[in-house]
Design a protein around this motif. Structure first.
Motif, PDB file in Angstrom:
ATOM      1  N   GLN A  31       0.900  -1.195  -0.012  1.00 44.40           N
ATOM      2  CA  GLN A  31      -0.062  -0.020  -0.023  1.00 44.40           C
ATOM      3  C   GLN A  31       0.853   1.364  -0.030  1.00 44.40           C
ATOM      4  O   GLN A  31       0.684   2.209  -0.601  1.00 44.40           O
ATOM      5  CB  GLN A  31      -0.786   0.226   1.273  1.00 44.40           C
ATOM      6  CG  GLN A  31      -2.146  -0.965   1.200  1.00 44.40           C
ATOM      7  CD  GLN A  31      -3.050  -0.678   0.257  1.00 44.40           C
ATOM      8  OE1 GLN A  31      -3.237   0.378  -0.578  1.00 44.40           O
ATOM      9  NE2 GLN A  31      -4.045  -1.556  -0.336  1.00 44.40           N
ATOM     10  N   ARG A  34       2.006   1.879  -3.544  1.00 46.01           N
ATOM     11  CA  ARG A  34       0.752   2.416  -4.378  1.00 46.01           C
ATOM     12  C   ARG A  34       0.793   3.803  -3.942  1.00 46.01           C
ATOM     13  O   ARG A  34       0.411   4.745  -4.877  1.00 46.01           O
ATOM     14  CB  ARG A  34      -0.449   1.674  -3.984  1.00 46.01           C
ATOM     15  CG  ARG A  34      -0.725   0.448  -4.542  1.00 46.01           C
ATOM     16  CD  ARG A  34      -0.739   0.272  -6.104  1.00 46.01           C
ATOM     17  NE  ARG A  34      -1.982   0.818  -6.456  1.00 46.01           N
ATOM     18  CZ  ARG A  34      -2.180   1.702  -7.508  1.00 46.01           C
ATOM     19  NH1 ARG A  34      -1.122   1.976  -8.428  1.00 46.01           N
ATOM     20  NH2 ARG A  34      -3.315   2.115  -8.061  1.00 46.01           N
ATOM     21  N   TYR A  35       0.786   4.136  -2.682  1.00 44.08           N
ATOM     22  CA  TYR A  35       0.640   5.724  -2.156  1.00 44.08           C
ATOM     23  C   TYR A  35       1.807   6.577  -3.154  1.00 44.08           C
ATOM     24  O   TYR A  35       1.438   7.605  -3.460  1.00 44.08           O
ATOM     25  CB  TYR A  35       0.926   5.761  -0.873  1.00 44.08           C
ATOM     26  CG  TYR A  35       1.280   7.180  -0.171  1.00 44.08           C
ATOM     27  CD1 TYR A  35       0.371   8.249  -0.202  1.00 44.08           C
ATOM     28  CD2 TYR A  35       2.637   7.595   0.158  1.00 44.08           C
ATOM     29  CE1 TYR A  35       0.465   9.326   0.325  1.00 44.08           C
ATOM     30  CE2 TYR A  35       2.959   9.085   0.541  1.00 44.08           C
ATOM     31  CZ  TYR A  35       1.601   9.769   0.677  1.00 44.08           C
ATOM     32  OH  TYR A  35       2.109  11.086   0.936  1.00 44.08           O
ATOM     33  N   GLN A  36       3.123   5.881  -3.014  1.00 41.93           N
ATOM     34  CA  GLN A  36       4.002   6.611  -3.642  1.00 41.93           C
ATOM     35  C   GLN A  36       4.071   6.709  -5.059  1.00 41.93           C
ATOM     36  O   GLN A  36       4.089   7.816  -5.733  1.00 41.93           O
ATOM     37  CB  GLN A  36       5.647   5.855  -3.201  1.00 41.93           C
ATOM     38  CG  GLN A  36       6.023   6.005  -2.020  1.00 41.93           C
ATOM     39  CD  GLN A  36       7.114   5.113  -1.752  1.00 41.93           C
ATOM     40  OE1 GLN A  36       7.261   4.096  -2.387  1.00 41.93           O
ATOM     41  NE2 GLN A  36       7.706   5.387  -0.713  1.00 41.93           N
ATOM     42  N   ARG A  38       0.927   6.567  -6.706  1.00 43.63           N
ATOM     43  CA  ARG A  38      -0.008   7.667  -6.898  1.00 43.63           C
ATOM     44  C   ARG A  38       0.441   9.232  -6.751  1.00 43.63           C
ATOM     45  O   ARG A  38      -0.229   9.922  -7.590  1.00 43.63           O
ATOM     46  CB  ARG A  38      -1.268   7.241  -6.277  1.00 43.63           C
ATOM     47  CG  ARG A  38      -2.128   6.055  -6.667  1.00 43.63           C
ATOM     48  CD  ARG A  38      -3.501   5.861  -5.912  1.00 43.63           C
ATOM     49  NE  ARG A  38      -4.197   4.735  -6.828  1.00 43.63           N
ATOM     50  CZ  ARG A  38      -5.588   4.642  -6.519  1.00 43.63           C
ATOM     51  NH1 ARG A  38      -5.960   4.967  -5.108  1.00 43.63           N
ATOM     52  NH2 ARG A  38      -6.218   3.753  -7.067  1.00 43.63           N
ATOM     53  N   SER A  39       1.013   9.370  -5.635  1.00 41.09           N
ATOM     54  CA  SER A  39       1.723  10.534  -5.282  1.00 41.09           C
ATOM     55  C   SER A  39       2.638  11.320  -6.688  1.00 41.09           C
ATOM     56  O   SER A  39       2.475  12.461  -6.638  1.00 41.09           O
ATOM     57  CB  SER A  39       2.462  10.736  -4.022  1.00 41.09           C
ATOM     58  OG  SER A  39       1.654  10.236  -3.004  1.00 41.09           O
ATOM     59  N   SER A 214      -4.321   9.010  -3.446  1.00 41.73           N
ATOM     60  CA  SER A 214      -3.140   8.618  -2.873  1.00 41.73           C
ATOM     61  C   SER A 214      -3.294   8.444  -1.202  1.00 41.73           C
ATOM     62  O   SER A 214      -2.796   7.444  -0.659  1.00 41.73           O
ATOM     63  CB  SER A 214      -1.822   9.392  -3.100  1.00 41.73           C
ATOM     64  OG  SER A 214      -1.907  10.730  -2.817  1.00 41.73           O
ATOM     65  N   TRP A 215      -3.937   9.266  -0.601  1.00 43.20           N
ATOM     66  CA  TRP A 215      -4.102   9.253   0.932  1.00 43.20           C
ATOM     67  C   TRP A 215      -4.783   8.168   1.375  1.00 43.20           C
ATOM     68  O   TRP A 215      -4.395   7.653   2.368  1.00 43.20           O
ATOM     69  CB  TRP A 215      -4.691  10.461   1.280  1.00 43.20           C
ATOM     70  CG  TRP A 215      -3.741  11.637   1.373  1.00 43.20           C
ATOM     71  CD1 TRP A 215      -3.823  12.822   0.328  1.00 43.20           C
ATOM     72  CD2 TRP A 215      -2.483  11.877   2.100  1.00 43.20           C
ATOM     73  NE1 TRP A 215      -2.686  13.743   0.665  1.00 43.20           N
ATOM     74  CE2 TRP A 215      -1.982  13.173   1.477  1.00 43.20           C
ATOM     75  CE3 TRP A 215      -2.041  11.181   3.244  1.00 43.20           C
ATOM     76  CZ2 TRP A 215      -0.739  13.683   2.186  1.00 43.20           C
ATOM     77  CZ3 TRP A 215      -0.807  11.623   3.620  1.00 43.20           C
ATOM     78  CH2 TRP A 215      -0.311  13.001   2.959  1.00 43.20           C
ATOM     79  N   GLN A 216      -5.646   7.587   0.654  1.00 44.29           N
ATOM     80  CA  GLN A 216      -6.339   6.277   1.089  1.00 44.29           C
ATOM     81  C   GLN A 216      -5.466   5.000   1.217  1.00 44.29           C
ATOM     82  O   GLN A 216      -5.387   4.290   2.151  1.00 44.29           O
ATOM     83  CB  GLN A 216      -7.407   5.933   0.095  1.00 44.29           C
ATOM     84  CG  GLN A 216      -8.208   4.526   0.312  1.00 44.29           C
ATOM     85  CD  GLN A 216      -9.319   4.418  -0.685  1.00 44.29           C
ATOM     86  OE1 GLN A 216      -8.964   4.287  -2.066  1.00 44.29           O
ATOM     87  NE2 GLN A 216     -10.385   4.386  -0.516  1.00 44.29           N
ATOM     88  N   ASN A 217      -4.369   5.040   0.033  1.00 39.13           N
ATOM     89  CA  ASN A 217      -3.358   3.987   0.278  1.00 39.13           C
ATOM     90  C   ASN A 217      -2.547   4.198   1.499  1.00 39.13           C
ATOM     91  O   ASN A 217      -1.933   3.112   1.991  1.00 39.13           O
ATOM     92  CB  ASN A 217      -2.772   3.931  -1.045  1.00 39.13           C
ATOM     93  CG  ASN A 217      -3.480   3.568  -2.243  1.00 39.13           C
ATOM     94  OD1 ASN A 217      -3.751   4.276  -2.950  1.00 39.13           O
ATOM     95  ND2 ASN A 217      -3.888   2.270  -2.312  1.00 39.13           N
ATOM     96  N   GLY A 218      -1.951   5.486   1.865  1.00 38.04           N
ATOM     97  CA  GLY A 218      -1.130   5.835   2.998  1.00 38.04           C
ATOM     98  C   GLY A 218      -2.092   5.288   4.278  1.00 38.04           C
ATOM     99  O   GLY A 218      -1.292   4.781   4.934  1.00 38.04           O
TER     100      GLY A 218
END
Length: 273
Positions: A31, A34-36, A38-39, A214-218
């Motif tokens: 996750q 994925r955050y990185q 999407r960011s 992206s914050w959802q993945n974070g």
């Protein structure tokens, strides 16, 4: 005090706890990746808004074979602002149906722009509503300008899951803008990405470029890591509880009273007269 941890039951519980924690750590790391990712996409979208356009040929590899799509760019090229000069081919215009903008369902009008070297790039000129409240009713869209034009827009990667293609209302009709699927309908070598016009003509609505969540993945990454820590904590807490005998007290049986009660229940033998 903790020698019971070497028993088969506790060894199995330890192995299961460690395995579950490792899996949850890996899920958290995925996750985070994925955050990185999407960011980075969001950063490219924001950067493209203020960037100067670059020539299309510097961002994409030139196609060579008519009716075929050229090399497709990687994700790092998505949303790059480009400029190109050519003439629109209205005879091979595409309408992509069932496209939603601001909650309204309509069509995206995509027209091949033929460059001076004979190659072509699909240009999404914008979104238009259907003629009536019926979302399947054919749209009314202004024809593209004639003659040589210069277009500025942002690269959009080809869409996956291609849909059927037909001729409708004088245009090529489809649901998805899948370049490999559309290439044989376009009689030119076709670039491996299409272009969203940044400043569409009157009557068209610009296609919005949505940011990734992206914050959802974070949040999911932190959640999985916390679960891993909690699993280890629960195992340690249960082991300590077992070692210190912190169990619910069992009801104490007063053995003396129980014996007296049994004796009282036995009939007293009478002595002979």
């Amino acid at each position: 005090m903790y020698r019971f941890l070497l028993t088969p039951r506790w060894l199995a519980a330890a192995a299961l706890t460690v395995a579950a924690s490792v899996v949850m750590v890996f899920l958290g790391n995925w996750q985070l990746h994925r955050y990185q990712e999407r960011s980075a996409i969001n950063a490219r979208i924001d950067a493209a808004d203020s960037a100067e356009p670059v020539p299309l040929t510097s961002a994409l590899v030139k196609p060579t074979e008519p009716g075929k799509v050229g090399p497709m760019p990687g994700k790092s090229k998505a949303w790059t602002k480009v400029t190109m000069t050519g003439r629109y081919d209205a005879a091979h215009e595409i309408q992509a149906r069932g496209r939603t903008v601001d909650g309204n369902v309509g069509f995206e009008i995509v027209t091949p722009l033929v460059l001076t070297d004979g190659t072509a790039v699909l240009v999404d000129r914008g979104w238009v509503p259907p003629q009536t409240a019926d979302a399947t009713a054919p749209p009314v869209a202004a024809p593209p300008p004639t003659g040589q034009v210069t277009v500025v827009g942002q690269l959009h990667l080809t869409e996956s899951r291609p849909s059927g293609i037909s001729q409708r209302d004088g245009r090529i009709d489809t649901r998805r803008i899948s370049l490999p699927h559309l290439a044989d309908k376009i009689p030119y070598p076709l670039y491996g990405a299409y272009v969203l016009v940044t400043d569409p003509a009157a009557g068209f609505t610009a296609i919005p470029i949505d940011h990734e969540d992206s914050w959802q993945n974070g949040g999911y990454a932190i959640q999985w890591w916390l679960f891993a820590v909690m699993a280890l904590f629960v195992y340690g807490w249960q082991a300590r509880k077992e070692a210190h005998g912190d169990h619910p007290a069992k009801p104490r049986v007063d053995r003396v009273q129980a014996a007296d009660d049994r004796l009282a229940a036995v009939p007293t033998a009478r002595k002979p007269d």
